[in-house]
Write a protein that holds these residues in place. Sequence first.
Motif, mmCIF file in Angstrom:
data_model
loop_
_atom_site.group_PDB
_atom_site.id
_atom_site.type_symbol
_atom_site.label_atom_id
_atom_site.label_comp_id
_atom_site.label_asym_id
_atom_site.label_seq_id
_atom_site.Cartn_x
_atom_site.Cartn_y
_atom_site.Cartn_z
ATOM 1 N N UNK A 1 0.828 -1.224 0.000
ATOM 2 C CA UNK A 1 0.000 0.000 0.000
ATOM 3 C C UNK A 1 0.854 1.262 0.000
ATOM 4 N N UNK A 2 2.007 1.182 -0.643
ATOM 5 C CA UNK A 2 2.906 2.335 -0.754
ATOM 6 C C UNK A 2 3.336 2.471 -2.207
ATOM 7 N N UNK A 3 2.339 2.639 -3.085
ATOM 8 C CA UNK A 3 2.579 2.594 -4.535
ATOM 9 C C UNK A 3 3.383 3.798 -5.009
ATOM 10 N N UNK A 4 4.407 3.568 -5.829
ATOM 11 C CA UNK A 4 5.231 4.684 -6.319
ATOM 12 C C UNK A 4 4.681 5.299 -7.609
ATOM 13 N N UNK A 5 5.090 6.519 -7.866
ATOM 14 C CA UNK A 5 4.839 7.198 -9.141
ATOM 15 C C UNK A 5 6.201 7.477 -9.749
ATOM 16 N N UNK A 6 6.426 6.964 -10.949
ATOM 17 C CA UNK A 6 7.760 6.979 -11.553
ATOM 18 C C UNK A 6 7.700 7.632 -12.929
ATOM 19 N N UNK A 7 8.637 8.501 -13.196
ATOM 20 C CA UNK A 7 8.804 9.096 -14.521
ATOM 21 C C UNK A 7 10.042 8.484 -15.152
ATOM 22 N N UNK A 8 9.853 7.738 -16.235
ATOM 23 C CA UNK A 8 10.957 7.094 -16.943
ATOM 24 C C UNK A 8 11.259 7.903 -18.205
ATOM 25 N N UNK A 9 12.464 8.448 -18.281
ATOM 26 C CA UNK A 9 12.819 9.283 -19.419
ATOM 27 C C UNK A 9 13.928 8.629 -20.239
ATOM 28 N N UNK A 10 14.156 9.174 -21.418
ATOM 29 C CA UNK A 10 15.186 8.662 -22.314
ATOM 30 C C UNK A 10 14.859 9.046 -23.741
ATOM 31 N N UNK A 11 15.875 9.155 -24.569
ATOM 32 C CA UNK A 11 15.673 9.584 -25.946
ATOM 33 C C UNK A 11 14.876 8.542 -26.713
ATOM 34 N N UNK A 12 14.225 8.969 -27.783
ATOM 35 C CA UNK A 12 13.451 8.049 -28.612
ATOM 36 C C UNK A 12 14.363 6.960 -29.170
ATOM 37 N N UNK A 13 13.882 5.736 -29.102
ATOM 38 C CA UNK A 13 14.631 4.601 -29.637
ATOM 39 C C UNK A 13 15.524 3.910 -28.631
ATOM 40 N N UNK A 14 15.585 4.436 -27.404
ATOM 41 C CA UNK A 14 16.508 3.855 -26.423
ATOM 42 C C UNK A 14 15.963 2.557 -25.837
ATOM 43 N N UNK A 15 14.678 2.279 -26.054
ATOM 44 C CA UNK A 15 14.122 1.001 -25.621
ATOM 45 C C UNK A 15 13.140 1.101 -24.467
ATOM 46 N N UNK A 16 12.508 2.261 -24.285
ATOM 47 C CA UNK A 16 11.588 2.433 -23.151
ATOM 48 C C UNK A 16 10.360 1.528 -23.283
ATOM 49 N N UNK A 17 9.797 1.437 -24.493
ATOM 50 C CA UNK A 17 8.611 0.602 -24.669
ATOM 51 C C UNK A 17 8.948 -0.875 -24.493
ATOM 52 N N UNK A 18 10.079 -1.297 -25.008
ATOM 53 C CA UNK A 18 10.545 -2.677 -24.788
ATOM 54 C C UNK A 18 10.701 -2.934 -23.292
#
Length: 394
Positions: free
Chosen positions: A37-54
């Motif tokens: 019950x301590x859910x985090x909120x995270x911002x994941x950044x990185x240039x396009x194509x670096x593999x964020x969706x993967x």
Amino acid sequence: MNKLPWGSRNNLFDDEFYGRKKELNNMKNLLYSTEESNAPEILLTGVRGVGKTVFLNKIKKELNEEGYLCILIDFSTSQSYQRNNLTTLGLIKHYYNEIIRQTNEKDINFTNRIKKYLKTNNFEIKDITTIFNLPFPIIKSNEDESQINNFVLNLPQEIYEEHKDTLKGVIILIDEFQVIKELNEYMNSFLWQLRGNIQNHNNVGYIITGSLSIDDQLINDIASQNGVFGGRIITQYLTPFTKKTTRDYLNEKAPYLNFDDESFERFYKCTNGIPYYINTLANQLPSDTLLTKEDIVECFDNNLYFLIKYLINTWIRLTNREKDIFITLLEKPLHRNEIGEKLNVNPASLSKYFNKLIKLGLINNDHGLYSIKELMIKRWLEVEFRNNGYYPYR
């Protein structure tokens, strides 16, 4: 001979996922607190194509297997965005659609709770449509949008409450978040409404990501002390591969590519360690022959259109004036007055075009000196001009 996965593939097999084990473990450890019950909120950044969706798909797969409900929502596939008419309501309907679709895939049913919610809350409903056999209210006026937004944005916590005996928690992964820039004057109100709802979710963790470079203004709007999340959101940066990681990756996954030191240096310079470019370019190179730096440059230039199709789509959507400004900067950085002089226009009239290009991550503004940020489009334009004698406006 097995080729590398194409850069456009967002789901990789386990043996294709490479070099992100530390980042994956760190991210999962943050998300495990959702069960407490301590859910985090995270911002994941990185240039396009670096593999964020993967990376997100890998998290989704593993946490789903570990007893969580992970829902991946790609804002760029929203119908209103695809039709170049992005609205808050369009995003919210897409959000709802993906929640329903992906909970159905997990055989999680909460139809009764949705129907009860609609009956017991004072919606001014014009009509009710259905998405995957569940009701979705069409609100009567713009003034009622906040009610439907609250209804949809609170659904993940409602799902958990109904299934907490079988779910460790719910994880919402929002990809291509940067498209909310096209909400223009409504962007901040959407951000505040999102934050206002999810801050009360104890058992729903969030990862927000998209093509957001470290200096993107949207990151400041979200994550700074004065941003919507007031510095509470955890920021993580997914970096490109290092030179060593790139070399090790190619040695292991593509041993049929024969680089010498000089050709590999050129390969790394062309791809900048970005997995999308690494895989796509490597799959175009001849195998079982010693590659020269000239081979790399020729292959890179010949396949530029294929390498940056998504960027070319961005280019096509620019106005002619925005294209004029970008082309004017190809030779060197310039001040606003210099650009206005070259284009024979009043520099003050260019403000909205500069702002658009900066928002899209195509140019930089360093104390009034404008320069090109997206070097792949720069190279593509130079190659097009060299081959055809003109810049592609259409």
